[in-house]
Design an enzyme around this catalytic site. Structure first.
Site, PDB file in Angstrom:
ATOM      1  N   ASP A 114      45.140  45.278 101.745  1.00 50.16           N
ATOM      2  CA  ASP A 114      43.726  45.172 102.124  1.00 50.16           C
ATOM      3  C   ASP A 114      43.459  44.439 103.430  1.00 50.16           C
ATOM      4  O   ASP A 114      42.395  43.871 103.623  1.00 50.16           O
ATOM      5  CB  ASP A 114      42.968  44.466 100.994  1.00 50.16           C
ATOM      6  CG  ASP A 114      43.593  43.124 100.635  1.00 50.16           C
ATOM      7  OD1 ASP A 114      44.329  42.577 101.467  1.00 50.16           O
ATOM      8  OD2 ASP A 114      43.334  42.625  99.525  1.00 50.16           O
ATOM      9  N   GLU A 160      49.670  48.977  96.384  1.00 58.03           N
ATOM     10  CA  GLU A 160      48.757  47.937  95.870  1.00 58.03           C
ATOM     11  C   GLU A 160      47.302  48.433  95.943  1.00 58.03           C
ATOM     12  O   GLU A 160      46.412  47.796  96.504  1.00 58.03           O
ATOM     13  CB  GLU A 160      48.894  46.605  96.610  1.00 58.03           C
ATOM     14  CG  GLU A 160      48.311  45.428  95.839  1.00 58.03           C
ATOM     15  CD  GLU A 160      48.385  44.101  96.597  1.00 58.03           C
ATOM     16  OE1 GLU A 160      47.527  43.854  97.460  1.00 58.03           O
ATOM     17  OE2 GLU A 160      49.294  43.319  96.312  1.00 58.03           O
ATOM     18  N   GLU A 184      38.482  41.857 103.004  1.00 57.27           N
ATOM     19  CA  GLU A 184      39.501  42.595 102.252  1.00 57.27           C
ATOM     20  C   GLU A 184      38.922  43.576 101.230  1.00 57.27           C
ATOM     21  O   GLU A 184      39.487  44.657 101.015  1.00 57.27           O
ATOM     22  CB  GLU A 184      40.458  41.621 101.555  1.00 57.27           C
ATOM     23  CG  GLU A 184      41.380  40.864 102.503  1.00 57.27           C
ATOM     24  CD  GLU A 184      40.744  39.631 103.115  1.00 57.27           C
ATOM     25  OE1 GLU A 184      39.576  39.318 102.781  1.00 57.27           O
ATOM     26  OE2 GLU A 184      41.394  38.972 103.942  1.00 57.27           O
ATOM     27  N   HIS A 194      43.513  29.847 103.184  1.00 54.25           N
ATOM     28  CA  HIS A 194      43.296  30.513 104.473  1.00 54.25           C
ATOM     29  C   HIS A 194      42.141  31.500 104.511  1.00 54.25           C
ATOM     30  O   HIS A 194      41.743  31.959 105.580  1.00 54.25           O
ATOM     31  CB  HIS A 194      44.567  31.260 104.903  1.00 54.25           C
ATOM     32  CG  HIS A 194      44.844  32.499 104.080  1.00 54.25           C
ATOM     33  ND1 HIS A 194      44.288  33.720 104.373  1.00 54.25           N
ATOM     34  CD2 HIS A 194      45.598  32.697 102.981  1.00 54.25           C
ATOM     35  CE1 HIS A 194      44.704  34.608 103.479  1.00 54.25           C
ATOM     36  NE2 HIS A 194      45.492  34.021 102.633  1.00 54.25           N
ATOM     37  N   ARG A 216      39.025  33.888 104.906  1.00 56.31           N
ATOM     38  CA  ARG A 216      37.871  33.859 105.814  1.00 56.31           C
ATOM     39  C   ARG A 216      36.591  33.377 105.141  1.00 56.31           C
ATOM     40  O   ARG A 216      35.825  32.612 105.717  1.00 56.31           O
ATOM     41  CB  ARG A 216      37.606  35.265 106.361  1.00 56.31           C
ATOM     42  CG  ARG A 216      38.287  35.550 107.666  1.00 56.31           C
ATOM     43  CD  ARG A 216      37.956  36.959 108.141  1.00 56.31           C
ATOM     44  NE  ARG A 216      38.284  37.120 109.553  1.00 56.31           N
ATOM     45  CZ  ARG A 216      39.518  37.159 110.054  1.00 56.31           C
ATOM     46  NH1 ARG A 216      40.556  37.018 109.256  1.00 56.31           N
ATOM     47  NH2 ARG A 216      39.712  37.320 111.342  1.00 56.31           N
ATOM     48  N   HIS A 264      48.531  27.521 107.118  1.00 54.06           N
ATOM     49  CA  HIS A 264      48.445  28.837 107.775  1.00 54.06           C
ATOM     50  C   HIS A 264      48.249  28.640 109.283  1.00 54.06           C
ATOM     51  O   HIS A 264      47.667  27.655 109.723  1.00 54.06           O
ATOM     52  CB  HIS A 264      47.245  29.575 107.160  1.00 54.06           C
ATOM     53  CG  HIS A 264      47.147  31.027 107.506  1.00 54.06           C
ATOM     54  ND1 HIS A 264      46.743  31.468 108.745  1.00 54.06           N
ATOM     55  CD2 HIS A 264      47.378  32.149 106.780  1.00 54.06           C
ATOM     56  CE1 HIS A 264      46.734  32.784 108.766  1.00 54.06           C
ATOM     57  NE2 HIS A 264      47.121  33.225 107.572  1.00 54.06           N
TER      58      HIS A 264
END
Ligand code: UD1
Ligand code: UDP
Length: 382
Positions: free
Chosen positions: A97, A119, A133, A209, A211, A242
């Site tokens: 994604d 996936e 995503e 991490h 967004r 990250h």
């Protein structure tokens, strides 16, 4: 000879596509297996390629510091156009994604090349969580011709969107293939981790991490981590940070220079898999770690309000705690202090796979191209 082009760009896609690429390479008599990386991630992807011995045929080298979604989308679309024109694959495989996933599916569609989505079918139902995503995987799913769903729940999500049942196969998640392969190989910590971490203490492993957590939510998370260390100094916190500059700044502002809180560089997957196995408890907003930690018997507190991975929650090893400082603190202290509660969560389960997902994916592809007519049992995980 069937030409299959696997396209990926970030660390998690690399980890989860490596078993598929390796499986395709087992059959050179049937497949010409090509790999194109967008390198939406650079260092974090390169360590995965090294670990799994994958040498990409194409590398768009896209990553720029502080890149925007527009940068990755436009750069990958134009870069992949040329690769597709040159290679003319029979099938493009994309994973998961990310923006690379969606764009690679779109680029293939523009040239009417068939797309397989590995996936497939994970959903929260919330367009903005995770962002971007949820829409990336929905759009990739709309463009895909074949859907490799990791679980039955993922397949049901696709059926509800009217995806034809005969284009979906439940395979398990390839992350379990990658994890078993990696954690099975011995690893000895060296350098900072060997010298500076007090391994006699219980390890709290943190990663963060996403967004949608940038800004205030992430601040709440990091403040909670700081408070956990103050209240339970007998815990050792390891936080591989990250590479995203926004995440790094906030992590260092709130958690830097605190004894017993180790802010370290992202770890290569081999040491990281072993670190997960040595941890007492995992706090994360990562998708992949929600799948990996349960199979290592580690409780996971998920630093998000929604998850597209309900299976481990149902099995009781994963709990959603959101981003509120007090909630995270309360739930973490409970797991640290209440050994019966901890034991109830810390049992190994494998709702995401048995380590054989890549084999099922490749077998399905063989059948698609009339290479193999083996019986259905061999390629389904249901
Ligand atoms: C991306 C994916 C996200 C996935 C995550 C896994 C999108 C929009 N987001 O998010 O779905 O969960 O990867 O980690 O596709 N950087 C480096 N070196 C690296 C990697 C990143 O320096 O090896 C820095 C760069 O400054 C880069 C920034 O991190 O601009 C952000 O990378 P990006 O891929 O845009 O977003 P992620 O937050 O990593
Ligand atoms: N991971 C790693 N090193 C680290 C942190 C994570 O190798 O320092 C692995 C982790 O085991 C998992 C994957 O990276 O397989 C998850 O990546 P990330 O959290 O960046 O992305 P997500 O899964 O949320 O998309």
């Amino acid at each position: 000879m069937i030409k299959v082009l696997s396209v990926f760009g970030t660390r998690p896609e690399g980890i989860k596509m490596a078993p598929v690429v390796r499986e395709l390479n087992k059959y050179p008599e049937f497949f010409q297996a090509k790999v194109a990386v967008t390198a939406q991630h650079r260092e974090m992807l390169d360590q995965v390629l090294d670990l799994f011995g994958i040498k990409p045929d194409y590398d768009l080298n896209l990553m720029r510091h502080g890149q925007t979604l527009y940068d990755i989308t436009s750069g990958a679309l134009l870069g992949l156009k040329e690769i597709l024109e040159q290679e003319k694959p029979d099938l493009v495989l994309v994973h998961g994604d990310t923006t690379t996933t969606f764009v690679a599916a779109l680029a293939a569609f523009y040239q009417q090349v068939k797309v397989g989505h590995v996936e497939a079918g994970l959903r929260t139902g919330n367009k903005y969580a995770p962002f971007p995503e949820e829409m990336n995987r929905k759009m990739a799913g709309s463009l895909a011709d074949y859907h490799f769903a990791p679980t039955k729940t993922a397949k049901e999500n696709l059926l509800r969107e009217n995806v034809p049942a005969n284009s979906i196969v439940v395979t398990g998640n390839t992350v379990i293939d990658a994890l078993f392969h990696t954690v099975g190989k011995p690893y000895q910590f060296s350098g900072y981790l060997a010298d500076r971490v007090n391994w006699s203490k219980r390890i709290l492993l943190v990663t963060c991490h996403r967004r949608e957590n940038w800004g205030e939510p992430m601040k709440g998370i990091f403040q909670a981590v700081k408070e956990i260390k103050v209240r339970r100094p007998d815990m050792e916190v390891i936080f591989p940070v990250h590479k995203n500059p926004l995440v790094r700044k906030l992590a260092h502002d709130i958690l830097g220079e605190i004894p017993g809180i180790h802010l370290i560089e992202p770890l290569d997957y081999h040491p990281f898999a072993h670190l997960m196995a040595k941890s007492y408890l995992v706090l994360t907003d990562s998708g992949g770690m929600q799948e990996e930690a349960p199979s290592l018997g580690k409780p996971v507190l998920v630093l998000r309000d929604t998850t597209e991975r309900p299976e481990a929650m149902e099995a009781g090893t994963v709990k959603l705690v959101g981003t509120d400082r007090e909630k995270i603190l309360h739930e973490t202290l409970r797991l640290i202090d209440d050994s019966q509660y901890y034991r109830n969560m810390a049992h190994a389960v494998n709702p995401y796979g048995d380590g054989k997902a890549a084999g099922r994916i490749v077998r399905f592809i063989m059948r698609l191209f009339d290479i193999d007519h083996g019986n259905e049992e061999n390629y389904r995980y249901e």
